[in-house]
Design a protein around this motif. Structure first.
Motif, PDB file in Angstrom:
ATOM      1  N   TYR A 212      -4.847  10.779 -11.778  1.00 39.39           N
ATOM      2  CA  TYR A 212      -6.034  11.461 -12.309  1.00 39.39           C
ATOM      3  C   TYR A 212      -7.143  10.444 -12.561  1.00 39.39           C
ATOM      4  CZ  TYR A 212      -8.555  14.958 -15.150  1.00 39.39           C
ATOM      5  OH  TYR A 212      -9.475  15.841 -15.646  1.00 39.39           O
ATOM      6  N   ASP A 213      -6.768   9.292 -13.102  1.00 38.46           N
ATOM      7  CA  ASP A 213      -7.730   8.224 -13.339  1.00 38.46           C
ATOM      8  C   ASP A 213      -8.389   7.800 -12.027  1.00 38.46           C
ATOM      9  OD1 ASP A 213      -8.883   5.886 -14.926  1.00 38.46           O
ATOM     10  OD2 ASP A 213      -7.672   4.816 -13.446  1.00 38.46           O
ATOM     11  N   TYR A 214      -7.595   7.670 -10.977  1.00 36.62           N
ATOM     12  CA  TYR A 214      -8.138   7.268  -9.676  1.00 36.62           C
ATOM     13  C   TYR A 214      -9.042   8.358  -9.105  1.00 36.62           C
ATOM     14  CZ  TYR A 214      -8.340   5.617  -4.844  1.00 36.62           C
ATOM     15  OH  TYR A 214      -8.775   5.199  -3.610  1.00 36.62           O
ATOM     16  N   PHE A 215      -8.628   9.611  -9.245  1.00 37.92           N
ATOM     17  CA  PHE A 215      -9.469  10.726  -8.796  1.00 37.92           C
ATOM     18  C   PHE A 215     -10.865  10.639  -9.427  1.00 37.92           C
ATOM     19  CE2 PHE A 215      -5.753  13.489  -7.473  1.00 37.92           C
ATOM     20  CZ  PHE A 215      -6.249  13.844  -6.232  1.00 37.92           C
ATOM     21  N   LEU A 216     -10.910  10.208 -10.696  1.00 31.81           N
ATOM     22  CA  LEU A 216     -12.169  10.154 -11.432  1.00 31.81           C
ATOM     23  C   LEU A 216     -12.928   8.846 -11.219  1.00 31.81           C
ATOM     24  CD1 LEU A 216     -11.061  11.785 -14.808  1.00 31.81           C
ATOM     25  CD2 LEU A 216     -12.523  12.799 -13.051  1.00 31.81           C
ATOM     26  N   GLY A 217     -12.366   7.979 -10.370  1.00 33.83           N
ATOM     27  CA  GLY A 217     -13.063   6.730 -10.088  1.00 33.83           C
ATOM     28  C   GLY A 217     -12.696   5.592 -11.011  1.00 33.83           C
ATOM     29  N   GLY A 218     -11.598   5.740 -11.762  1.00 28.18           N
ATOM     30  CA  GLY A 218     -11.183   4.704 -12.695  1.00 28.18           C
ATOM     31  C   GLY A 218     -10.404   3.584 -12.025  1.00 28.18           C
ATOM     32  N   SER A 219     -10.053   2.579 -12.836  1.00 30.34           N
ATOM     33  CA  SER A 219      -9.366   1.397 -12.312  1.00 30.34           C
ATOM     34  C   SER A 219      -7.993   1.184 -12.931  1.00 30.34           C
ATOM     35  CB  SER A 219     -10.228   0.149 -12.567  1.00 30.34           C
ATOM     36  OG  SER A 219     -10.487  -0.010 -13.954  1.00 30.34           O
ATOM     37  N   HIS A 220      -7.543   2.119 -13.758  1.00 31.35           N
ATOM     38  CA  HIS A 220      -6.257   1.970 -14.440  1.00 31.35           C
ATOM     39  C   HIS A 220      -5.161   2.662 -13.620  1.00 31.35           C
ATOM     40  CE1 HIS A 220      -8.371   0.437 -18.001  1.00 31.35           C
ATOM     41  NE2 HIS A 220      -9.254   1.398 -17.766  1.00 31.35           N
ATOM     42  N   ASN A 221      -4.885   2.129 -12.442  1.00 30.55           N
ATOM     43  CA  ASN A 221      -3.924   2.748 -11.538  1.00 30.55           C
ATOM     44  C   ASN A 221      -3.368   1.682 -10.595  1.00 30.55           C
ATOM     45  OD1 ASN A 221      -5.957   2.745  -9.175  1.00 30.55           O
ATOM     46  ND2 ASN A 221      -7.008   3.977 -10.738  1.00 30.55           N
TER      47      ASN A 221
ATOM     48  N   ALA B  46      -1.376   0.754  -6.598  1.00 36.18           N
ATOM     49  CA  ALA B  46      -1.479   1.099  -5.179  1.00 36.18           C
ATOM     50  C   ALA B  46      -0.725   2.379  -4.861  1.00 36.18           C
ATOM     51  CB  ALA B  46      -0.959  -0.057  -4.326  1.00 36.18           C
ATOM     52  N   ALA B  47       0.436   2.578  -5.488  1.00 34.69           N
ATOM     53  CA  ALA B  47       1.219   3.788  -5.226  1.00 34.69           C
ATOM     54  C   ALA B  47       0.474   5.038  -5.674  1.00 34.69           C
ATOM     55  CB  ALA B  47       2.566   3.701  -5.939  1.00 34.69           C
ATOM     56  N   ASP B  48      -0.267   4.929  -6.776  1.00 36.45           N
ATOM     57  CA  ASP B  48      -1.058   6.065  -7.253  1.00 36.45           C
ATOM     58  C   ASP B  48      -2.178   6.389  -6.274  1.00 36.45           C
ATOM     59  OD1 ASP B  48       0.412   6.004  -9.756  1.00 36.45           O
ATOM     60  OD2 ASP B  48      -0.831   4.287 -10.297  1.00 36.45           O
ATOM     61  N   ARG B  49      -2.832   5.342  -5.808  1.00 33.09           N
ATOM     62  CA  ARG B  49      -3.948   5.538  -4.878  1.00 33.09           C
ATOM     63  C   ARG B  49      -3.461   6.115  -3.555  1.00 33.09           C
ATOM     64  NH1 ARG B  49      -5.136   0.658  -7.578  1.00 33.09           N
ATOM     65  NH2 ARG B  49      -4.391  -0.695  -5.892  1.00 33.09           N
ATOM     66  N   ALA B  50      -2.291   5.655  -3.096  1.00 31.31           N
ATOM     67  CA  ALA B  50      -1.737   6.182  -1.846  1.00 31.31           C
ATOM     68  C   ALA B  50      -1.383   7.652  -1.997  1.00 31.31           C
ATOM     69  CB  ALA B  50      -0.507   5.378  -1.443  1.00 31.31           C
ATOM     70  N   ALA B  51      -0.849   8.035  -3.166  1.00 26.86           N
ATOM     71  CA  ALA B  51      -0.499   9.436  -3.403  1.00 26.86           C
ATOM     72  C   ALA B  51      -1.749  10.307  -3.402  1.00 26.86           C
ATOM     73  CB  ALA B  51       0.252   9.572  -4.727  1.00 26.86           C
ATOM     74  N   VAL B  52      -2.827   9.821  -4.017  1.00 33.69           N
ATOM     75  CA  VAL B  52      -4.079  10.573  -4.026  1.00 33.69           C
ATOM     76  C   VAL B  52      -4.606  10.738  -2.606  1.00 33.69           C
ATOM     77  CG1 VAL B  52      -6.518  10.466  -4.688  1.00 33.69           C
ATOM     78  CG2 VAL B  52      -4.739   9.993  -6.384  1.00 33.69           C
ATOM     79  N   GLU B  53      -4.500   9.704  -1.805  1.00 32.17           N
ATOM     80  CA  GLU B  53      -4.979   9.806  -0.421  1.00 32.17           C
ATOM     81  C   GLU B  53      -4.164  10.837   0.365  1.00 32.17           C
ATOM     82  OE1 GLU B  53      -7.740   8.478   0.485  1.00 32.17           O
ATOM     83  OE2 GLU B  53      -7.926   7.437  -1.435  1.00 32.17           O
ATOM     84  N   ARG B  54      -2.861  10.909   0.094  1.00 34.78           N
ATOM     85  CA  ARG B  54      -2.036  11.926   0.767  1.00 34.78           C
ATOM     86  C   ARG B  54      -2.448  13.326   0.331  1.00 34.78           C
ATOM     87  NH1 ARG B  54       2.057   8.141  -0.485  1.00 34.78           N
ATOM     88  NH2 ARG B  54       2.814   9.426  -2.208  1.00 34.78           N
ATOM     89  N   ILE B  55      -2.777  13.473  -0.938  1.00 32.31           N
ATOM     90  CA  ILE B  55      -3.184  14.785  -1.449  1.00 32.31           C
ATOM     91  C   ILE B  55      -4.528  15.197  -0.862  1.00 32.31           C
ATOM     92  CG2 ILE B  55      -3.958  15.995  -3.535  1.00 32.31           C
ATOM     93  CD1 ILE B  55      -1.724  14.378  -5.010  1.00 32.31           C
ATOM     94  N   THR B  56      -5.475  14.273  -0.818  1.00 29.03           N
ATOM     95  CA  THR B  56      -6.788  14.631  -0.275  1.00 29.03           C
ATOM     96  C   THR B  56      -6.717  14.883   1.227  1.00 29.03           C
ATOM     97  OG1 THR B  56      -7.353  12.274  -0.091  1.00 29.03           O
ATOM     98  CG2 THR B  56      -8.070  13.427  -2.074  1.00 29.03           C
TER      99      THR B  56
END
Length: 264
Positions: A22-31, A33-43
Motif C-alpha cells: 500500500y505504501d508503494y502504491f502511494l509512492g512511499g519508500s517504506h517497502n 523489492a518483493a513488495d514492489r514486484a507484487a504491486v507490479e504483478r497486480i497492476t
C-alpha cells in the motif's frame, strides 16, 4: 507515544506484505523489492489499481474532515499503514489542531516507520497490535492513554477488513469495537469489491494470495453487514469515488465500497 519496538516480530523481506505494498502504491519508500514486484504483478492484471488505492486515500481525508465537522477530535485507525502524506492527523488538524490519533497496525516495518515519523508528536501514537484482538488493542497504552473513550471517537477501518476472511468474525469484531465507543461516535469503512470490473479485481485477488495478506472481495451487501446497525450518513454505502466526492475530478475506476455511520 509509540509502541515498544523491541516486541516486534522479525521481518521477512522476501514475502510481500499488504501494508508495505500500500505504501508503494502511494509512492512511499517504506517497502522492499518483493513488495514492489507484487504491486507490479497486480497492476499488470488490474491497470487501474493505483487509481483505486489513491481514491481510497482521498476518501480517508474526506471522512476524517467530516468527522471533525461533526465535533469529533479523536480517532482510532485500525490497520493504519504508514501515516505518510494525506494521513489522519494532518487531515484532522486542518481545523482542529488538538486532534488525537491512535494508529494501530501489526506489520513491523509499518510500525517502526510510523514510530519514526510520529516521534515528538504527543497527540499521536502507533501501536503494534492485531485488530482481531480488541481487548489487546484497546488496552494498549498508545490507545488507552491517548483517547478518552467517555467521549465520541471516530473508528477508521479503511481497506483492512478484507484481510479478515470469515464474514461472521469480521462483523463481530467491528461490532465489538463499536460497542466500546461512546454514543455519537462514527465508524468509517471502505472495502474492496468485485461488483465492478469483476475480472480485473478477481485477478488482483488471485495475486494477493501469494502475499502475507491474502485479501477477500466482498459484495455491497456483505460490506453493509460489516457496518451492522449503524445509522448511515448520506450518501450511504457508495463507491469511494462517490462518497461526498468534492475532491474527485473526472471519471474514476471503481473498486471499493465505502460508508460512514453513527454509533449509538
Amino acid at each position: 507515544m509509540t509502541t515498544d519496538l523491541s516486541k516486534l516480530p522479525p521481518v521477512d523481506p522476501e514475502v510481500p506484505n499488504a501494508a508495505r505494498m500500500y505504501d508503494y502504491f502511494l509512492g512511499g519508500s517504506h517497502n522492499f523489492a518483493a513488495d514492489r514486484a507484487a504491486v507490479e504483478r497486480i497492476t499488470a492484471v488490474m491497470p487501474f489499481a493505483t487509481q483505486v488505492i489513491h481514491a481510497n486515500r482521498y476518501f480517508l481525508g474526506r471522512a476524517v474532515r467530516f468527522c471533525v465537522r461533526e465535533g469529533i477530535d479523536q480517532f482510532l485507525d485500525l490497520g493504519s499503514g504508514i501515516p505518510t502524506v494525506g494521513n489522519v492527523h494532518e487531515a484532522a488538524r486542518e481545523t482542529t489542531p488538538t486532534a488525537r490519533v491512535a494508529y494501530v497496525d501489526n506489520e513491523p516495518v509499518t510500525v517502526a516507520s510510523a514510530a519514526a515519523l510520529l516521534d515528538g508528536d504527543p497527540l499521536t501514537s502507533i501501536t503494534a497490535a492485531d485488530l482481531r484482538d480488541p481487548d489487546d488493542v484497546l488496552a494498549a497504552s498508545g490507545v488507552r492513554d491517548l483517547l478518552d473513550f467517555s467521549r465520541p471517537v471516530a473508528l477508521l477501518t479503511l481497506s483492512v477488513m478484507q484481510f479478515v476472511h470469515d464474514d461472521a468474525e469480521a462483523a463481530g469484531l467491528l461490532a465489538e469495537y463499536r460497542s466500546r465507543l461512546a454514543p455519537g461516535s462514527l465508524h468509517a469503512l471502505s472495502h474492496v469489491t468485485g461488483d465492478h470490473d469483476a475480472a480485473e479485481l478477481s485477478a488482483a485477488e488471485d495475486e494477493y494470495r501469494s502475499t502475507a495478506n491474502p485479501g477477500l472481495l466482498r459484495t455491497r451487501e456483505q460490506v453493509a453487514a460489516l457496518l451492522g446497525d449503524v445509522e448511515l450518513v448520506e450518501p450511504g454505502i457508495v463507491d469511494v469515488t462517490e462518497w461526498r466526492s468534492e475532491d474527485m475530478v473526472g471519471e474514476q475506476h471503481r473498486g471499493m465500497w465505502a460508508g460512514v455511520g453513527r454509533i449509538g
